[in-house]
Design a protein around this motif. Structure first.
Motif, PDB file in Angstrom:
ATOM      1  N   VAL A  99     -31.031   9.760 -44.945  1.00 47.41           N
ATOM      2  CA  VAL A  99     -30.798   9.557 -46.375  1.00 47.41           C
ATOM      3  C   VAL A  99     -30.843   8.071 -46.701  1.00 47.41           C
ATOM      4  CG1 VAL A  99     -29.108   9.778 -48.242  1.00 47.41           C
ATOM      5  CG2 VAL A  99     -29.495  11.696 -46.684  1.00 47.41           C
ATOM      6  N   GLU A 100     -30.280   7.246 -45.817  1.00 47.68           N
ATOM      7  CA  GLU A 100     -30.314   5.802 -46.028  1.00 47.68           C
ATOM      8  C   GLU A 100     -31.744   5.282 -45.952  1.00 47.68           C
ATOM      9  OE1 GLU A 100     -29.230   2.190 -47.130  1.00 47.68           O
ATOM     10  OE2 GLU A 100     -27.951   3.985 -47.132  1.00 47.68           O
ATOM     11  N   TRP A 101     -32.551   5.851 -45.041  1.00 48.94           N
ATOM     12  CA  TRP A 101     -33.974   5.500 -44.978  1.00 48.94           C
ATOM     13  C   TRP A 101     -34.647   5.794 -46.309  1.00 48.94           C
ATOM     14  CZ3 TRP A 101     -38.254   8.821 -45.370  1.00 48.94           C
ATOM     15  CH2 TRP A 101     -39.494   8.273 -45.028  1.00 48.94           C
TER      16      TRP A 101
ATOM     17  N   HIS B 285     -28.015  11.790 -58.489  1.00 49.81           N
ATOM     18  CA  HIS B 285     -28.501  13.173 -58.521  1.00 49.81           C
ATOM     19  C   HIS B 285     -29.527  13.420 -57.420  1.00 49.81           C
ATOM     20  CE1 HIS B 285     -30.351  16.908 -59.811  1.00 49.81           C
ATOM     21  NE2 HIS B 285     -31.505  16.287 -59.953  1.00 49.81           N
ATOM     22  N   ARG B 286     -30.476  12.497 -57.258  1.00 41.84           N
ATOM     23  CA  ARG B 286     -31.520  12.691 -56.255  1.00 41.84           C
ATOM     24  C   ARG B 286     -30.980  12.502 -54.842  1.00 41.84           C
ATOM     25  NH1 ARG B 286     -36.576   9.794 -59.514  1.00 41.84           N
ATOM     26  NH2 ARG B 286     -36.863  11.528 -60.978  1.00 41.84           N
ATOM     27  N   VAL B 287     -30.035  11.599 -54.669  1.00 40.97           N
ATOM     28  CA  VAL B 287     -29.399  11.450 -53.362  1.00 40.97           C
ATOM     29  C   VAL B 287     -28.686  12.749 -52.985  1.00 40.97           C
ATOM     30  CG1 VAL B 287     -27.561  10.284 -52.088  1.00 40.97           C
ATOM     31  CG2 VAL B 287     -29.138   8.944 -53.487  1.00 40.97           C
ATOM     32  N   HIS B 288     -27.951  13.302 -53.942  1.00 38.74           N
ATOM     33  CA  HIS B 288     -27.221  14.540 -53.678  1.00 38.74           C
ATOM     34  C   HIS B 288     -28.180  15.687 -53.388  1.00 38.74           C
ATOM     35  CE1 HIS B 288     -23.999  17.436 -53.808  1.00 38.74           C
ATOM     36  NE2 HIS B 288     -24.553  18.088 -54.815  1.00 38.74           N
ATOM     37  N   ARG B 289     -29.283  15.733 -54.112  1.00 37.97           N
ATOM     38  CA  ARG B 289     -30.276  16.787 -53.894  1.00 37.97           C
ATOM     39  C   ARG B 289     -30.864  16.696 -52.487  1.00 37.97           C
ATOM     40  NH1 ARG B 289     -35.034  17.160 -58.264  1.00 37.97           N
ATOM     41  NH2 ARG B 289     -35.637  15.189 -57.306  1.00 37.97           N
ATOM     42  N   LEU B 290     -31.129  15.479 -52.032  1.00 39.46           N
ATOM     43  CA  LEU B 290     -31.668  15.302 -50.690  1.00 39.46           C
ATOM     44  C   LEU B 290     -30.629  15.627 -49.625  1.00 39.46           C
ATOM     45  CD1 LEU B 290     -34.067  14.460 -48.961  1.00 39.46           C
ATOM     46  CD2 LEU B 290     -33.279  12.084 -49.122  1.00 39.46           C
TER      47      LEU B 290
ATOM     48  N   LEU C 110     -37.877  10.378 -36.526  1.00 34.79           N
ATOM     49  CA  LEU C 110     -39.147  10.356 -37.247  1.00 34.79           C
ATOM     50  C   LEU C 110     -39.411  11.703 -37.908  1.00 34.79           C
ATOM     51  CD1 LEU C 110     -41.778   8.917 -37.998  1.00 34.79           C
ATOM     52  CD2 LEU C 110     -42.710   9.613 -35.768  1.00 34.79           C
ATOM     53  N   LEU C 111     -39.154  12.793 -37.194  1.00 36.80           N
ATOM     54  CA  LEU C 111     -39.342  14.127 -37.760  1.00 36.80           C
ATOM     55  C   LEU C 111     -38.412  14.344 -38.949  1.00 36.80           C
ATOM     56  CD1 LEU C 111     -40.554  16.978 -37.685  1.00 36.80           C
ATOM     57  CD2 LEU C 111     -38.829  17.586 -35.979  1.00 36.80           C
ATOM     58  N   THR C 112     -37.164  13.926 -38.822  1.00 36.01           N
ATOM     59  CA  THR C 112     -36.204  14.073 -39.919  1.00 36.01           C
ATOM     60  C   THR C 112     -36.664  13.306 -41.145  1.00 36.01           C
ATOM     61  OG1 THR C 112     -34.371  14.327 -38.356  1.00 36.01           O
ATOM     62  CG2 THR C 112     -33.799  13.746 -40.610  1.00 36.01           C
ATOM     63  N   ASP C 113     -37.147  12.087 -40.945  1.00 38.71           N
ATOM     64  CA  ASP C 113     -37.601  11.286 -42.079  1.00 38.71           C
ATOM     65  C   ASP C 113     -38.845  11.891 -42.728  1.00 38.71           C
ATOM     66  OD1 ASP C 113     -35.508   9.573 -41.631  1.00 38.71           O
ATOM     67  OD2 ASP C 113     -36.706   8.010 -40.677  1.00 38.71           O
TER      68      ASP C 113
END
Length: 291
Positions: free
Chosen positions: A6-8, A19-24, A47-50
């Motif tokens: 999420v920080e990436w 809102h978009r942070v929470h959605r992610l 890398l896969l997570t990102d």
């Protein structure tokens, strides 16, 4: 891993509001990646997570923020992202100023390139290109309120789902990725298509309720089956579930045939594809993305 990804996304500007942070965060990309690639390297899993986070942001921009409903808006965005892919993550090339999605995509390609596995890097770039181009097909359908036929939908859904590049990065994270000869085996190619179909159809079944609450999305297996057959919602849902179950049975037979061939080098690849199918189902039961 979840907070790091999420920080990436925040660092590259992919999510620029609470809102978009929470959605992610609710999408739980790390949970899906961890289930799909439990034995991968730390860097490979990150890398896969990102990548999954990037795909979620891109899909949300198209599906919920309106970008994917207008080919005239989407076309230039896709063009700049294709320009990024053309550089294959070359660290000596300054990426074009294409905004957060392009900057983050360049970072994904750059990190994939660091693994020094050219065939997998080129496959990843090619699959991302197919994903982006398929989004234009989806946007054209939305603009015209067109529901595709089942065969057409099944073919294009494989690319819109973004599963192919995820499988490639899963192979990249493996200690023993399949070699070029194994990757070219028609039996493994066919198994890949089955695995991708199962992941996408599972996604459609779980997301249908959310998508049908307002304006039913034409790009869902349930909607396409209902349009093609004239079935009501309940019958279309059952038909989609039956299609998934039949596909799973075919997949298991194909997997067993490959295992019985005695090629130990293919076992990791088969485990990765099985993990993705099961991971998608388990993640879908717990993640809040389709709530």
């Amino acid at each position: 891993m979840a907070s790091e990804s999420v920080e990436w996304a925040r660092t590259f500007g992919l999510v620029d509001s609470s809102h978009r942070v929470h959605r992610l965060q609710r999408a739980d990309a790390a949970g899906l990646a961890g289930r799909a690639c439990p034995d991968g390297s730390v860097d490979g899993l990150r890398l896969l997570t990102d990548l999954i986070s990037w795909l979620f942001v891109m899909d949300d921009a198209c599906d919920e923020d309106g970008l994917g409903a207008d080919p005239v808006r989407l076309g230039p965005a896709i063009s700049t992202l294709l320009d990024v892919l053309d550089h294959c993550g070359d660290p000596d090339v300054i990426p074009p100023a294409v905004g957060p999605l392009g900057d983050a995509l360049h970072d994904l390609c750059r990190r994939a390139r660091l693994n020094d596995h050219a065939p997998l890097l080129l496959r990843f770039v090619s699959q991302m290109r197919e994903y982006l181009l398929a989004l234009l097909w989806e946007a054209a359908n939305r603009e015209r309120r067109r529901v595709p036929e089942v065969a057409e939908y099944v073919q294009l859904r494989r690319h819109i789902g973004g599963v192919h590049p995820c499988l490639t990065l899963t192979d990249l994270a493996s200690a023993q990725p399949p070699g070029s000869t194994q990757r070219a085996d028609p039996a493994l190619v066919a198994l890949d298509l089955l695995a991708v179909d199962l992941v996408c159809w599972c996604n459609d079944l779980f997301s249908y309720s959310k998508e049908s609450q307002a304006d039913p999305d034409a790009h869902n297996l349930v909607t396409v089956i209902a349009q093609d057959s004239g079935a009501d919602e309940a019958a279309a849902l059952q038909a989609a579930a039956n299609r998934f179950n039949q596909g799973l049975a075919t997949y298991l037979d194909a997997e067993e045939a490959l295992l019985s061939a005695g090629d130990d080098g293919i076992r990791n690849a088969l485990a990765a594809r099985r993990n993705w199918v099961r991971a998608t189902y388990d993640w879908s039961l717990t993640a809040a993305r389709y709530a």
